[in-house]
Design a protein around this motif. Structure first.
Motif, PDB file in Angstrom:
ATOM      1  N   ALA A   2     -16.795   2.663  -0.299  1.00 42.21           N
ATOM      2  CA  ALA A   2     -16.877   1.231  -0.602  1.00 42.21           C
ATOM      3  C   ALA A   2     -16.421   0.944  -2.027  1.00 42.21           C
ATOM      4  O   ALA A   2     -15.717  -0.039  -2.287  1.00 42.21           O
ATOM      5  N   ILE A   3     -16.809   1.798  -2.960  1.00 38.09           N
ATOM      6  CA  ILE A   3     -16.387   1.632  -4.349  1.00 38.09           C
ATOM      7  C   ILE A   3     -14.868   1.657  -4.448  1.00 38.09           C
ATOM      8  O   ILE A   3     -14.250   0.838  -5.149  1.00 38.09           O
ATOM      9  N   CYS A   4     -14.255   2.579  -3.732  1.00 38.57           N
ATOM     10  CA  CYS A   4     -12.793   2.668  -3.762  1.00 38.57           C
ATOM     11  C   CYS A   4     -12.146   1.424  -3.151  1.00 38.57           C
ATOM     12  O   CYS A   4     -11.129   0.935  -3.656  1.00 38.57           O
ATOM     13  N   GLY A  46     -18.945  -9.196  -8.064  1.00 35.82           N
ATOM     14  CA  GLY A  46     -19.524  -7.954  -8.553  1.00 35.82           C
ATOM     15  C   GLY A  46     -20.650  -8.155  -9.538  1.00 35.82           C
ATOM     16  O   GLY A  46     -21.248  -7.184 -10.003  1.00 35.82           O
ATOM     17  N   GLY A  47     -20.934  -9.416  -9.878  1.00 34.35           N
ATOM     18  CA  GLY A  47     -22.045  -9.713 -10.780  1.00 34.35           C
ATOM     19  C   GLY A  47     -21.773  -9.455 -12.240  1.00 34.35           C
ATOM     20  O   GLY A  47     -22.667  -9.599 -13.072  1.00 34.35           O
ATOM     21  N   LEU A  62     -12.583   0.290   7.642  1.00 33.19           N
ATOM     22  CA  LEU A  62     -13.367  -0.660   8.423  1.00 33.19           C
ATOM     23  C   LEU A  62     -13.992  -1.736   7.555  1.00 33.19           C
ATOM     24  O   LEU A  62     -14.391  -2.795   8.075  1.00 33.19           O
ATOM     25  N   LEU A  63     -14.090  -1.508   6.249  1.00 31.00           N
ATOM     26  CA  LEU A  63     -14.640  -2.527   5.358  1.00 31.00           C
ATOM     27  C   LEU A  63     -13.651  -3.673   5.170  1.00 31.00           C
ATOM     28  O   LEU A  63     -13.987  -4.839   5.360  1.00 31.00           O
ATOM     29  N   SER A  64     -12.444  -3.322   4.776  1.00 29.34           N
ATOM     30  CA  SER A  64     -11.430  -4.358   4.540  1.00 29.34           C
ATOM     31  C   SER A  64     -10.615  -4.673   5.790  1.00 29.34           C
ATOM     32  O   SER A  64      -9.824  -5.611   5.787  1.00 29.34           O
ATOM     33  N   GLY A 107     -20.204  -3.517  -3.068  1.00 30.52           N
ATOM     34  CA  GLY A 107     -20.445  -4.504  -2.025  1.00 30.52           C
ATOM     35  C   GLY A 107     -21.917  -4.817  -1.860  1.00 30.52           C
ATOM     36  O   GLY A 107     -22.799  -4.181  -2.447  1.00 30.52           O
ATOM     37  N   ARG A 108     -22.175  -5.805  -1.027  1.00 34.98           N
ATOM     38  CA  ARG A 108     -23.551  -6.293  -0.874  1.00 34.98           C
ATOM     39  C   ARG A 108     -24.456  -5.315  -0.143  1.00 34.98           C
ATOM     40  O   ARG A 108     -25.679  -5.469  -0.156  1.00 34.98           O
ATOM     41  N   GLY A 109     -23.874  -4.337   0.520  1.00 37.80           N
ATOM     42  CA  GLY A 109     -24.691  -3.362   1.244  1.00 37.80           C
ATOM     43  C   GLY A 109     -25.336  -2.322   0.349  1.00 37.80           C
ATOM     44  O   GLY A 109     -26.094  -1.475   0.839  1.00 37.80           O
ATOM     45  N   TYR A 110     -25.076  -2.390  -0.945  1.00 39.28           N
ATOM     46  CA  TYR A 110     -25.625  -1.414  -1.891  1.00 39.28           C
ATOM     47  C   TYR A 110     -26.311  -2.151  -3.039  1.00 39.28           C
ATOM     48  O   TYR A 110     -26.005  -3.320  -3.310  1.00 39.28           O
ATOM     49  N   PRO A 111     -27.245  -1.473  -3.721  1.00 36.30           N
ATOM     50  CA  PRO A 111     -27.917  -2.121  -4.847  1.00 36.30           C
ATOM     51  C   PRO A 111     -26.911  -2.609  -5.892  1.00 36.30           C
ATOM     52  O   PRO A 111     -25.884  -1.979  -6.121  1.00 36.30           O
TER      53      PRO A 111
END
Length: 769
Positions: free
Chosen positions: A489-491, A375-376, A416-418, A453-457
Motif C-alpha cells: 500500500a505504501i508503494c 495523507g494528513g 487491487l488497491l489502485s 491509506g485509510r486501512g492502516y493507522p
C-alpha cells in the motif's frame, strides 16, 4: 495487457476472493506427499530444460507470469519465543494461526516463477506445498542460487502461518509473503530440543543434508565470497556464526559481504563487534576499521565516517586507500550543510552510472500535519523562498530502471488497491525495498512512516522518523518485521516515476520507479509551486515561484497534457481528484470535450504526424483549440503541443516567411504552457531582458518541452541572422534550466547538448551565454 483486460482480470480475482472469504476455515486435507514431491520435481525439471535449451515462453521471448498485490495478507510481528508450535494436522485452511509457528523442513528441490516453490513436511511427516514470496536475492536468481538457500533438509520455523486455498485445484499451500516470517533453524537451536522427525533424521532421496559444522559453512561461504556471490556468502557465514559466534574471521568476511550488498547496518554492527573484541594491533582490526568507516558512509553518517577514515589513515600513513574516501566525506558534508553541489559533475557521472554519489539536503522546509490532505501531512516553507531556490535534494530509498529488469522472465503485476496494472519496475522495486530493510533494519520506519491509506493507522505528524541505533543483521533470524500488505500500500501511494534529465527516453514498457521517502511528503498539484527533476537517481526539488513562509509546497506528480491521462496517472497514486485550477477548468470544459481532446491527442502523438501536410496539422491544431472553453485561463497544454508542431512544419519549408510565422506559433505555445511573454525587448540594469517573465516557472509540463521550444525559437532567429534575438531566447532557456535544476552555463550545455548539436548552435550558445 489492455485496460479492459486488466479490469477483467481484477474483477475475476476479486469475485474469487470474495467467494473464498465467505467460506469458513476448514481442516486442511492430507495430501499425498509422494504426489507433491513428484509434481515439484516436474516443475523443477521443466525450468532446468528451459535453462539448458534456452527455450522461451509467453509470446514475448521470455516466460510470462502474473501476480497480484494489494490484497489482504498477514505478516507476523510476534517474536518466535512468544509463539507455540503447531503442526499441519492442527491447522485450518483460510485461517491465520495467530500465536503459533510451524516447524518444517524442505523435502523437494526448489523452483521459481514469481515465488520460490517447494514442498515441506512437519515433524509428523505431513507434507504441503510451500510458496515463499519476496525473499531477498531471489527475484531473478538461478536455480543453483535457490539450492544454496533452500536445499532439501533445511529446517524452517514459519511464524503465524497460513494455509491458503488454491485458486485452482484442491491442494492448499503454505504461503509466506514476508521473508521476516521465516527463520532458518540451525542444528543447535533451542527450537529443535526434543524434536524427532517421524520420517527419520534425514530427508529420503537426499542423503546429503546441509552442513552441520561452522567450518563447513565457512568453506562454503568462502567459495561464494571468491565468486562475488555476496548474499550466498553472507548467508553461509551466518550459518557458521550461528554455530560459532566468536569466530572473528568469519564475522569479518561477513562484514565485507554485507558492504557489497549495501547492508550497511549489518556491516557496521559486525565491524563494531570485532573492534570491541580484538585490540587495535590485531590484524583483524586493520580491515574492520576500514569497513566500519565504509559502513558509516553508506549509512550517511559522513562525519563519523570521516573520523574513522582519518583514524585509519593515522595508523597507516603510507597507505592512500583512505584519501579518496576522506575527500568524499568532506564533499557529502558540504552538500548536506550548504546545498552547494557540483551539478555538472553530477550530470556527467549520471551518464556513466545512474546511481550517483550525493548527500541529501533539506532546505527551508518542514513537514506539518494537514487534516485536509489525504495523507494528513504536507510540506511548508519555514522562510520566504524565491523562484529557483533549492528545497530538497534526495536519494531514493530504492529505485529500479529498465537496465535492472531481469531478462529471463516477464512479470505483470496487477494492483487491487489502485485497480491498475503496475509497471514492471514497480514489482522489482518492492523486492528492492524489502531487501534494503532486511539488511538495514534500523531504516524500517523511514518507509513505514509513510502513508498507506485509510486501512492502516495514520502515520506520525512529522517526518523523518528519529534515527535509531544499528542492530545486528542475521540472515537466518531477521531482527525486523516487514508487513508486506502495508508495504504494498505504501508503494501504491508513494512510488515515483523519476524523470531523468541525463538519460535516454524512457521505455514506456519499463518506466523507472523509485521510492523517495522525503519527497513523498509533498502533496500533488498539476499547477504546483515547486518542480522536480532527477540527475541520475538524485531528485532535485526547487521553488517554481516565490513562496511565503508557512505556505504549503506542492509538486506535480504528472505533467500529461490530457486530463484523462493525468487522471490515469493519479489513479495509480490513489488520488481520485485534483482540485488545481488546471483540472477545474478542464472539468468545466465538459466530459465530451475532454474525450474529444484525448482522441485528438492520439493523432498528435502518432509517429506520422510530421509527415502530414501543413494544412492537416493546422486543422488539427484548430480542432484541439476548439475543445477548450473560451473563458478559461491561458494554460492549455495540448494546444501548446499542437502549436509547436505547426511551428515545426512551417520551419521545415525553409521559407523565410514561414519561419517568421513559426516564431509566433511557438510563442503562443509557450503562453499555452503558462509562460508570460515580455513584450519590452529593451535592457535592464543588469543586462538584456529575457523575452519571458521570470517571476515564476510554469509547472504544467516538464522543462524539456518549453526549453526545446525556446531553443527552436533561438535557432530560427539565428537562421534569420537575428543574433540578438537568438541570444535572448538562449538566455531564456538558460534561465529555465537554472531555476528548474541548477545554475550554470556548463550544466545547461550538458543537458541540451544533443539539441544544440542538432541545431548546429553549440558554438553560438557557448559564445553568447
Amino acid at each position: 495487457m489492455t485496460a479492459n483486460e486488466v479490469a477483467q482480470y481484477i474483477k475475476e480475482y476479486e469475485e474469487w476472493f470474495e467467494d473464498d472469504r465467505k467460506i469458513p476455515p476448514e481442516p486442511a486435507p492430507i495430501v499425498d506427499r509422494t504426489q507433491l514431491i513428484s509434481d515439484q520435481k516436474q516443475r523443477r525439471a521443466h525450468l532446468e530444460r528451459l535453462a539448458v535449451h534456452g527455450a522461451r515462453a509467453g509470446g514475448a521471448g521470455m516466460p510470462f507470469y502474473m501476480t497480484m498485490v494489494g490484497f489482504q495478507k498477514h505478516s507476523s510481528s510476534t517474536s518466535i519465543q512468544n509463539l507455540r508450535r503447531i503442526t499441519f494436522a492442527e491447522m485450518s485452511v483460510r485461517r491465520v494461526h495467530i500465536g503459533r509457528y510451524i516447524l518444517c523442513r524442505l523435502i523437494a528441490p526448489c523452483s521459481r516463477m514469481v515465488a520460490v516453490q517447494t514442498v515441506v513436511e512437519d515433524t509428523e511427516g505431513i507434507a504441503n506445498d510451500l510458496s515463499i514470496y519476496n525473499f531477498p536475492s531471489t527475484s531473478s536468481c538461478s536455480l543453483e542460487h535457490l539450492d544454496s538457500l533452500f536445499s532439501p533438509g533445511t529446517v524452517l520455523a514459519i511464524r503465524e502461518p497460513t494455509l491458503k486455498a488454491p485458486t485452482q485445484g484442491n491442494r492448499p499451500l503454505l504461503r509466506v509473503d514476508s521473508p521476516t516470517d521465516i527463520i532458518f533453524v540451525p542444528p543447535n537451536s533451542p527450537l529443535l530440543r526434543g524434536i524427532a522427525w517421524r520420517t527419520g533424521p534425514k530427508v529420503a532421496s537426499y542423503p546429503s543434508p546441509p552442513p552441520t559444522s561452522a567450518d563447513a559453512w565457512r568453506e562454503r561461504g568462502d567459495s561464494y565470497y571468491k565468486t562475488s556471490q555476496w548474499f550466498l556468502a553472507a548467508f553461509a557465514y551466518s550459518h557458521a556464526l550461528a554455530l560459532d559466534p566468536n569466530a572473528v574471521s568469519i564475522r569479518l568476511n561477513r562484514s565485507e559481504a554485507y558492504l557489497r550488498l549495501k547492508y550497511y547496518t549489518g556491516a557496521l554492527h559486525d565491524t563494531q563487534g570485532i573492534l570491541n573484541k580484538v585490540g587495535s594491533a590485531d590484524p583483524s582490526a586493520y580491515k574492520a576499521l576500514f569497513r566500519l568507516a565504509k559502513a558509516r558512509y553508506g549509512r550517511r553518517e559522513y562525519s563519523m565516517a570521516q573520523n574513522d577514515f582519518v583514524r585509519w589513515k593515522s595508523r597507516h600513513p603510507d597507505d592512500s586507500a583512505a584519501d579518496s574516501w576522506i575527500d568524499r566525506c568532506r564533499a557529502r558534508l558540504r552538500e548536506r550543510t550548504t546545498g552547494v553541489y557540483d551539478w555538472s559533475s553530477l550530470f556527467r557521472n549520471a551518464r556513466r552510472t545512474i546511481r550517483v554519489d550525493a548527500a541529501d539536503f533539506f532546505g527551508p522546509i518542514e513537514v506539518r500535519p494537514m487534516a485536509h490532505r489525504g495523507g494528513g501531512r504536507g510540506v511548508v516553507t519555514t522562510q520566504d523562498v524565491k523562484t529557483g531556490d533549492l528545497l530538497l535534494v534526495a536519494k531514493p530509498f530504492a529505485s529500479v530502471y529498465a537496465s535492472d529488469l531481469p531478462n529471463d522472465q516477464f512479470t505483470v503485476t496487477l494492483d487491487l488497491l489502485s485497480r491498475t496494472k503496475r509497471e514492471r519496475t514497480d514489482s522489482l522495486l518492492l523486492a528492492r525495498i524489502i531487501e534494503k530493510i532486511y539488511g538495514n533494519p534500523d531504516r524500517h520506519d523511514e518507509v513505514f512512516y509513510l502513508y498507506a491509506g485509510r486501512g492502516y493507522p495514520a502515520p506520525p505528524d512529522t517526518y523523518p522518523p528519529p534515527v535509531t541505533a544499528a542492530v545486528p543483521v542475521d540472515l537466518l533470524h531477521p531482527k525486523v518485521d516487514i508487513d508486506i500488505a502495508q508495504l504494498e500500500a505504501i508503494c501504491t501511494y508513494n512510488n515515483f516515476c523519476p524523470f531523468r534529465l541525463d538519460g535516454p527516453q524512457m521505455d514506456k514498457e519499463a518506466q523507472p520507479a523509485g521510492l523517495y521517502t522525503s519527497a513523498s511528503m509533498f502533496n500533488h498539484s498539476c499547477l504546483a509551486n515547486a518542480t522536480w527533476y532527477c540527475i541520475g537517481d538524485v531528485m532535485i526539488i526547487r521553488a517554481a515561484e516565490p513562496i511565503p513562509t508557512g505556505t504549503e509546497v506542492t509538486i506535480p506528480y504528472c505533467v500529461e497534457e490530457s486530463y484523462i491521462d493525468r487522471q490515469t496517472v493519479l489513479q495509480k497514486h490513489m488520488l481520485d481528484r485534483c482540485d488545481c485550477r488546471l483540472c477545474e477548468e478542464d472539468r468545466r470544459d465538459g466530459e465530451a470535450q475532454l474525450r474529444r481532446r484525448h482522441q485528438l491527442k492520439a493523432r498528435l502523438d502518432a509517429p506520422t504526424i510530421m509527415s502530414a501536410s501543413l494544412a492537416d496539422v493546422r486543422a488539427l491544431e484548430k480542432d484541439i483549440a476548439a475543445t477548450y472553453g473560451r473563458t478559461r485561463g491561458a494554460i492549455r497544454p495540448l494546444s501548446a503541443l499542437a502549436l509547436h508542431i505547426v511551428a515545426e512544419k512551417l520551419r521545415m519549408s525553409g521559407n523565410a516567411r514561414h519561419m517568421r510565422e513559426s516564431l509566433q506559433y511557438d510563442m503562443q505555445a509557450l503562453e499555452c504552457y503558462g509562460f508570460v511573454l515580455a513584450h519590452d525587448s529593451g535592457r535592464s540594469s543588469s543586462g538584456p531582458k529575457l523575452p519571458i517573465a521570470s517571476e515564476r516557472l510554469p509547472t504544467a509540463t516538464s522543462i524539456m518541452e518549453p526549453a526545446d521550444i525556446m531553443l527552436r525559437i533561438a535557432c530560427t532567429y539565428y537562421m534569420l541572422r537575428e543574433e540578438e534575438n537568438a541570444a535572448r531566447w538562449l538566455r531564456a532557456a538558460l534561465w529555465l534550466t537554472e531555476v528548474s535544476v541548477g545554475s550554470g552555463k556548463e550544466l545547461f550545455m550538458l543537458i541540451h547538448e544533443e539539441t544544440l548539436q542538432r541545431m548546429d548552435m553549440q558554438s553560438f550558445a557557448a559564445r553568447v551565454l
